[in-house]
Design a protein around this motif. Sequence first.
Motif, PDB file in Angstrom:
ATOM      1  N   ARG A   6       0.833  -1.203   0.000  1.00 32.85           N
ATOM      2  CA  ARG A   6       0.000   0.000   0.000  1.00 32.85           C
ATOM      3  C   ARG A   6       0.867   1.252   0.000  1.00 32.85           C
ATOM      4  O   ARG A   6       0.558   2.235  -0.693  1.00 32.85           O
ATOM      5  CB  ARG A   6      -0.910  -0.031   1.233  1.00 32.85           C
ATOM      6  CG  ARG A   6      -1.789   1.199   1.425  1.00 32.85           C
ATOM      7  CD  ARG A   6      -2.748   1.422   0.283  1.00 32.85           C
ATOM      8  NE  ARG A   6      -3.696   0.335   0.125  1.00 32.85           N
ATOM      9  CZ  ARG A   6      -4.678   0.336  -0.771  1.00 32.85           C
ATOM     10  NH1 ARG A   6      -4.812   1.361  -1.598  1.00 32.85           N
ATOM     11  NH2 ARG A   6      -5.492  -0.684  -0.880  1.00 32.85           N
ATOM     12  N   GLU A  55     -11.094   3.152  -6.228  1.00 29.36           N
ATOM     13  CA  GLU A  55     -11.125   2.496  -4.923  1.00 29.36           C
ATOM     14  C   GLU A  55     -11.665   3.431  -3.851  1.00 29.36           C
ATOM     15  O   GLU A  55     -12.468   3.027  -2.990  1.00 29.36           O
ATOM     16  CB  GLU A  55      -9.719   2.023  -4.558  1.00 29.36           C
ATOM     17  CG  GLU A  55      -9.661   1.236  -3.247  1.00 29.36           C
ATOM     18  CD  GLU A  55      -8.247   0.906  -2.843  1.00 29.36           C
ATOM     19  OE1 GLU A  55      -7.972  -0.272  -2.544  1.00 29.36           O
ATOM     20  OE2 GLU A  55      -7.402   1.837  -2.801  1.00 29.36           O
ATOM     21  N   ARG A  56     -11.245   4.700  -3.881  1.00 26.99           N
ATOM     22  CA  ARG A  56     -11.738   5.674  -2.896  1.00 26.99           C
ATOM     23  C   ARG A  56     -13.246   5.867  -3.021  1.00 26.99           C
ATOM     24  O   ARG A  56     -13.969   5.922  -2.011  1.00 26.99           O
ATOM     25  CB  ARG A  56     -11.012   7.009  -3.070  1.00 26.99           C
ATOM     26  CG  ARG A  56      -9.573   6.998  -2.577  1.00 26.99           C
ATOM     27  CD  ARG A  56      -9.009   8.410  -2.496  1.00 26.99           C
ATOM     28  NE  ARG A  56      -8.890   9.024  -3.810  1.00 26.99           N
ATOM     29  CZ  ARG A  56      -7.813   8.932  -4.590  1.00 26.99           C
ATOM     30  NH1 ARG A  56      -6.766   8.237  -4.177  1.00 26.99           N
ATOM     31  NH2 ARG A  56      -7.772   9.531  -5.761  1.00 26.99           N
ATOM     32  N   THR A  58     -15.408   3.723  -4.257  1.00 26.58           N
ATOM     33  CA  THR A  58     -16.086   2.489  -3.857  1.00 26.58           C
ATOM     34  C   THR A  58     -16.105   2.339  -2.340  1.00 26.58           C
ATOM     35  O   THR A  58     -17.102   1.879  -1.761  1.00 26.58           O
ATOM     36  CB  THR A  58     -15.397   1.267  -4.501  1.00 26.58           C
ATOM     37  OG1 THR A  58     -15.324   1.469  -5.924  1.00 26.58           O
ATOM     38  CG2 THR A  58     -16.181  -0.005  -4.235  1.00 26.58           C
ATOM     39  N   LEU A  59     -15.024   2.730  -1.685  1.00 33.77           N
ATOM     40  CA  LEU A  59     -14.998   2.699  -0.216  1.00 33.77           C
ATOM     41  C   LEU A  59     -16.041   3.654   0.372  1.00 33.77           C
ATOM     42  O   LEU A  59     -16.717   3.328   1.362  1.00 33.77           O
ATOM     43  CB  LEU A  59     -13.605   3.074   0.290  1.00 33.77           C
ATOM     44  CG  LEU A  59     -12.561   1.961   0.298  1.00 33.77           C
ATOM     45  CD1 LEU A  59     -11.173   2.520   0.588  1.00 33.77           C
ATOM     46  CD2 LEU A  59     -12.927   0.885   1.329  1.00 33.77           C
ATOM     47  N   LEU A  62     -19.330   2.024   0.043  1.00 33.17           N
ATOM     48  CA  LEU A  62     -19.476   0.952   1.030  1.00 33.17           C
ATOM     49  C   LEU A  62     -19.829   1.516   2.395  1.00 33.17           C
ATOM     50  O   LEU A  62     -20.751   1.005   3.080  1.00 33.17           O
ATOM     51  CB  LEU A  62     -18.162   0.158   1.107  1.00 33.17           C
ATOM     52  CG  LEU A  62     -18.115  -0.962   2.155  1.00 33.17           C
ATOM     53  CD1 LEU A  62     -19.170  -2.022   1.870  1.00 33.17           C
ATOM     54  CD2 LEU A  62     -16.729  -1.595   2.205  1.00 33.17           C
ATOM     55  N   HIS A  63     -19.123   2.569   2.809  1.00 35.55           N
ATOM     56  CA  HIS A  63     -19.417   3.170   4.122  1.00 35.55           C
ATOM     57  C   HIS A  63     -20.820   3.755   4.161  1.00 35.55           C
ATOM     58  O   HIS A  63     -21.530   3.655   5.171  1.00 35.55           O
ATOM     59  CB  HIS A  63     -18.388   4.253   4.437  1.00 35.55           C
ATOM     60  CG  HIS A  63     -16.999   3.709   4.619  1.00 35.55           C
ATOM     61  ND1 HIS A  63     -15.864   4.441   4.357  1.00 35.55           N
ATOM     62  CD2 HIS A  63     -16.561   2.471   5.023  1.00 35.55           C
ATOM     63  CE1 HIS A  63     -14.792   3.699   4.591  1.00 35.55           C
ATOM     64  NE2 HIS A  63     -15.204   2.505   4.994  1.00 35.55           N
ATOM     65  N   GLU A  66     -23.285   0.868   4.498  1.00 42.10           N
ATOM     66  CA  GLU A  66     -23.248   0.300   5.859  1.00 42.10           C
ATOM     67  C   GLU A  66     -24.015   1.182   6.839  1.00 42.10           C
ATOM     68  O   GLU A  66     -24.634   0.688   7.783  1.00 42.10           O
ATOM     69  CB  GLU A  66     -21.798   0.123   6.316  1.00 42.10           C
ATOM     70  CG  GLU A  66     -21.070  -1.023   5.606  1.00 42.10           C
ATOM     71  CD  GLU A  66     -19.602  -1.093   5.957  1.00 42.10           C
ATOM     72  OE1 GLU A  66     -19.046  -0.055   6.406  1.00 42.10           O
ATOM     73  OE2 GLU A  66     -18.994  -2.169   5.760  1.00 42.10           O
ATOM     74  N   ALA A  85     -20.201  -3.349  -3.651  1.00 44.19           N
ATOM     75  CA  ALA A  85     -18.985  -2.604  -3.329  1.00 44.19           C
ATOM     76  C   ALA A  85     -17.877  -3.546  -2.870  1.00 44.19           C
ATOM     77  O   ALA A  85     -16.706  -3.352  -3.218  1.00 44.19           O
ATOM     78  CB  ALA A  85     -19.280  -1.570  -2.240  1.00 44.19           C
ATOM     79  N   THR A  86     -18.215  -4.572  -2.113  1.00 47.97           N
ATOM     80  CA  THR A  86     -17.213  -5.534  -1.650  1.00 47.97           C
ATOM     81  C   THR A  86     -16.591  -6.282  -2.822  1.00 47.97           C
ATOM     82  O   THR A  86     -15.379  -6.487  -2.878  1.00 47.97           O
ATOM     83  CB  THR A  86     -17.849  -6.535  -0.670  1.00 47.97           C
ATOM     84  OG1 THR A  86     -18.412  -5.820   0.448  1.00 47.97           O
ATOM     85  CG2 THR A  86     -16.815  -7.524  -0.152  1.00 47.97           C
ATOM     86  N   LEU A  89     -14.279  -3.866  -4.699  1.00 48.68           N
ATOM     87  CA  LEU A  89     -13.033  -3.618  -3.978  1.00 48.68           C
ATOM     88  C   LEU A  89     -12.047  -4.770  -4.151  1.00 48.68           C
ATOM     89  O   LEU A  89     -10.840  -4.555  -4.264  1.00 48.68           O
ATOM     90  CB  LEU A  89     -13.313  -3.382  -2.484  1.00 48.68           C
ATOM     91  CG  LEU A  89     -13.915  -2.018  -2.127  1.00 48.68           C
ATOM     92  CD1 LEU A  89     -14.331  -1.991  -0.666  1.00 48.68           C
ATOM     93  CD2 LEU A  89     -12.900  -0.899  -2.405  1.00 48.68           C
ATOM     94  N   ASP A  93      -8.448  -4.402  -5.810  1.00 49.01           N
ATOM     95  CA  ASP A  93      -7.257  -4.844  -5.083  1.00 49.01           C
ATOM     96  C   ASP A  93      -6.350  -5.662  -5.997  1.00 49.01           C
ATOM     97  O   ASP A  93      -5.124  -5.469  -6.033  1.00 49.01           O
ATOM     98  CB  ASP A  93      -7.672  -5.673  -3.862  1.00 49.01           C
ATOM     99  CG  ASP A  93      -6.522  -5.889  -2.899  1.00 49.01           C
ATOM    100  OD1 ASP A  93      -6.095  -4.910  -2.255  1.00 49.01           O
ATOM    101  OD2 ASP A  93      -6.039  -7.044  -2.790  1.00 49.01           O
TER     102      ASP A  93
END
Length: 359
Positions: A6, A55-56, A58-59, A62-63, A66, A85-86, A89, A93
């Motif tokens: 990372r 990725e940002r 999608t995160l 996801l948040h 949730e 979203a999972t 991600l 990755d």
Amino acid sequence: MLPTLRHKLEALAERRDELERLLADPDTIADQTRFRALSREFAQLEPLAAALADERRTLADLHGAEAMRGDPVMRELAEEEIAAATTRLAELDALLLALLVPRDTRDDGGFYLEIRAGTGGDEAAIFAGDLFRMYARYAERQGWRVEVESASPGEHGGFREIIAAVEGDGAYAKLKFESGTHRVQRVPETESQGRIHTSAATVAIIPIEAAGEPVELNPADLKVDTFRSSGAGGQHVNKTDSAIRITHLPSGLVVESQTERSQHANRDKAMKRLRAMLAEAEAERRAAATAETRKLQVGSGDRSQRIRTYNYPQGRITDHRIDGLTLYDLPNVLEGNLDALIARLSQEHQADELARMTE
């Protein structure tokens, strides 16, 4: 993803932002050589920056999903968005890991293709001709230029040896894993009893010297001979000593060029190939040193390694570097349809490099 990986991703993203600022600088724009070099580096890092931005986003999705889980009305929709979203991600990755694999600076350029008949006599020469035709057809489909630099025909067809320059964007990246011994199993036309013979030919893929990375040669290390061309080219070529043979005394490497009309042009071509061969020999030496500590499945550059078998009776082609890489599509492959093989070899090499990075 490991924290160390990372961190590498973040450093590359910062470098991409730095490049964007440099490319907007008037001093950089004024220096066209530097501007082109930085532009190439920027283009290589752009996919990584785009994947990080994806990725940002999608995160964030996801948040947000949730946070909706506690709402009975929105719970079902939230679960669907969380699942999507999972999955995304996980895909990102894998993509980011692939983009981390060190890129060979020679990948964008062309290469010298050298094919030589091995064991098997006339049948090996015929097979060498089949291999050259296979690669030439693939190159044609890619829009690359293939120029034969020297050829020694076999008595009954094919070639005892053929050397060609292949030029095109990304050519070396596509075919760099083809170096090694190729074996054929088939009934030769001259076999009256119908018995299957095994013959072989060696293939070498040597990258054309990258711009800005010249190999220095000491003139005292070179023995230059001129001779009369024996190939096609008209009366001028065949009646003057325009062909060039250069021997690099420290390594014993010998290169020839006789396809051009002038001695000067042939010398330039021979020197270019000699530099490429010396650069590749140094790269192989470094790879051999690395291979002492880890096993390389793909891309070892060892030309003595038996890498592939072409079995005509079964219509089968097997690559021995990858477990399970067998295709029952031999006629299609020999027509230059190599994409399935190239994709698997590239994926395996990528996996090897990622494993090395995480050791």
